[in-house]
Design an enzyme around this catalytic site. Sequence first.
Site, PDB file in Angstrom:
ATOM      1  N   GLY A   1       2.645  -1.014   4.173  1.00 25.06           N
ATOM      2  CA  GLY A   1       2.741   0.336   4.058  1.00 25.06           C
ATOM      3  C   GLY A   1       4.096   0.587   3.695  1.00 25.06           C
ATOM      4  N   GLY A   2       4.674   1.470   4.879  1.00 26.91           N
ATOM      5  CA  GLY A   2       6.183   1.970   4.736  1.00 26.91           C
ATOM      6  C   GLY A   2       7.179   1.093   3.961  1.00 26.91           C
TER       7      GLY A   2
ATOM      8  N   GLU B   1      -5.806  -4.949  10.322  1.00 26.54           N
ATOM      9  CA  GLU B   1      -4.728  -3.903  10.619  1.00 26.54           C
ATOM     10  C   GLU B   1      -4.999  -3.284  11.999  1.00 26.54           C
ATOM     11  OE1 GLU B   1      -2.709  -2.841   6.805  1.00 26.54           O
ATOM     12  OE2 GLU B   1      -4.316  -1.428   6.985  1.00 26.54           O
TER      13      GLU B   1
ATOM     14  N   GLU C   1      -7.130   4.879   7.545  1.00 27.72           N
ATOM     15  CA  GLU C   1      -6.709   5.938   7.236  1.00 27.72           C
ATOM     16  C   GLU C   1      -8.016   6.679   6.690  1.00 27.72           C
ATOM     17  OE1 GLU C   1      -3.220   5.639   5.594  1.00 27.72           O
ATOM     18  OE2 GLU C   1      -2.139   4.831   7.457  1.00 27.72           O
TER      19      GLU C   1
ATOM     20  N   HIS D   1      -9.715   1.046   4.644  1.00 33.80           N
ATOM     21  CA  HIS D   1      -8.296   1.431   5.207  1.00 33.80           C
ATOM     22  C   HIS D   1      -8.729   2.301   6.479  1.00 33.80           C
ATOM     23  CE1 HIS D   1      -4.316   2.740   6.232  1.00 33.80           C
ATOM     24  NE2 HIS D   1      -4.088   1.594   5.738  1.00 33.80           N
TER      25      HIS D   1
ATOM     26  N   GLY E   1       1.954   2.237  11.001  1.00 35.85           N
ATOM     27  CA  GLY E   1       3.046   3.405  10.595  1.00 35.85           C
ATOM     28  C   GLY E   1       3.630   3.754  12.093  1.00 35.85           C
TER      29      GLY E   1
ATOM     30  N   SER F   1       3.153  -2.072  10.333  1.00 37.10           N
ATOM     31  CA  SER F   1       4.613  -1.997  10.754  1.00 37.10           C
ATOM     32  C   SER F   1       5.400  -3.539  10.435  1.00 37.10           C
ATOM     33  CB  SER F   1       5.035  -1.690  12.061  1.00 37.10           C
ATOM     34  OG  SER F   1       4.384  -0.356  12.464  1.00 37.10           O
TER      35      SER F   1
ATOM     36  N   ASN G   1       0.856  -1.145   0.004  1.00 37.15           N
ATOM     37  CA  ASN G   1      -0.089  -0.085  -0.164  1.00 37.15           C
ATOM     38  C   ASN G   1       1.031   1.210   0.209  1.00 37.15           C
ATOM     39  OD1 ASN G   1      -1.886   1.961   0.357  1.00 37.15           O
ATOM     40  ND2 ASN G   1      -2.407   1.215   2.629  1.00 37.15           N
ATOM     41  N   TRP G   2       1.133   1.865  -1.180  1.00 36.46           N
ATOM     42  CA  TRP G   2       1.952   2.880  -1.235  1.00 36.46           C
ATOM     43  C   TRP G   2       1.522   4.294  -0.710  1.00 36.46           C
ATOM     44  CZ3 TRP G   2       3.589   1.786  -7.096  1.00 36.46           C
ATOM     45  CH2 TRP G   2       4.573   0.644  -7.163  1.00 36.46           C
ATOM     46  N   LYS G   3       0.055   4.256  -0.409  1.00 36.23           N
ATOM     47  CA  LYS G   3      -0.500   5.535   0.173  1.00 36.23           C
ATOM     48  C   LYS G   3      -0.338   6.557  -0.769  1.00 36.23           C
ATOM     49  CE  LYS G   3      -0.378   3.200   4.669  1.00 36.23           C
ATOM     50  NZ  LYS G   3      -0.352   3.493   6.154  1.00 36.23           N
TER      51      LYS G   3
HETATM   52  P1  PGA Z   1       2.421   0.339   7.685  1.00 39.89           P
HETATM   53  O1  PGA Z   1       1.023   0.510   7.128  1.00 39.89           O
HETATM   54  O2  PGA Z   1       3.040  -1.023   7.209  1.00 39.89           O
HETATM   55  O3  PGA Z   1       3.399   1.473   7.301  1.00 39.89           O
HETATM   56  O4  PGA Z   1       2.260   0.204   9.115  1.00 39.89           O
HETATM   57  C1  PGA Z   1       0.255  -0.533   6.862  1.00 39.89           C
HETATM   58  C2  PGA Z   1      -1.046   0.012   6.303  1.00 39.89           C
HETATM   59  O5  PGA Z   1      -1.646   0.944   6.502  1.00 39.89           O
HETATM   60  O6  PGA Z   1      -1.536  -0.646   5.435  1.00 39.89           O
END
Ligand code: PGA
Length: 249
Positions: free
Chosen positions: A233-234, A166, A96, A94, A172, A212, A9-11
């Site tokens: 994510g990251g 999640e 977010e 998600h 994050g 994470s 997930n490149w956000k």
């Molecule tokens: P993260 O994000 O790996 O940076 O914690 C995961 C996600 O939001 O899908």
Amino acid sequence: MRKKIIVGNWKMNNSNIETLSLLDELLKCNFSKKVRIIVSPSFTQLSLVSEKLKKSNIEVASQNMHSANKGAFTGEVSSLMIKSSDVFISILGHSERRTYFNETNEVLKEKVDQAIKENIEIIFCVGEKLSDRKSKNHFEYIKHQLEKTIFLQSKDSLRNIIIAYEPIWAIGTGETASPEQVQEMHLYIRNLISKKYNTILANSVSILYGGSVKPSNANDIFSQPDVDGGLIGGASLNSKDFAAIVNAL
Ligand code: PGA
């Protein structure tokens, strides 16, 4: 056998040029053939990425979509638009989106309905806040999120949904849920599917963990019996880290 899946997930990261160079690196990686790999760029890069990955076995998902096909929804993107970029998978729910853009279970139910109607495969996210876990309400919280959204779907529809657990407190933040906490929740979700639908279906739905995940903890998390992969994510923005995570599965 359940599918093993890693989703990057490149956000809201990377310019077009940066995305193209990440793709060049990903195309050179030696990924395990046993894993289904999906990357999720921003809307503006969907066409670019799907074109570039056309001949590879890396698939592309959008990070969101609207519940209507078209209309006066300034700034939104529909399933038809996603499909016209050759993308047939979408992340929905998600945390977010839920937290910053007010996506309630009711809004998400409409998006899920629309995705199913339009044959978009769904990666559906659920996750509790730290306060829910501290007050030991986390199981009920996840159950509620599922019951108000994807559990309103038929057995045949649920079969094509990937679930991502999640926990919000681990996204994050550098704080990962322990492998035991992850396994406990994944098994809980699988048992809910079993009760609501049946055991065969429960055993065929892929449940991913996100929050994470890094090369250093991927092995421990993925070795849990009910963890079928990860939503990253990251670490998905770095090709070496992403490949290490894929190959840990
Ligand atoms: P993260 O994000 O790996 O940076 O914690 C995961 C996600 O939001 O899908």
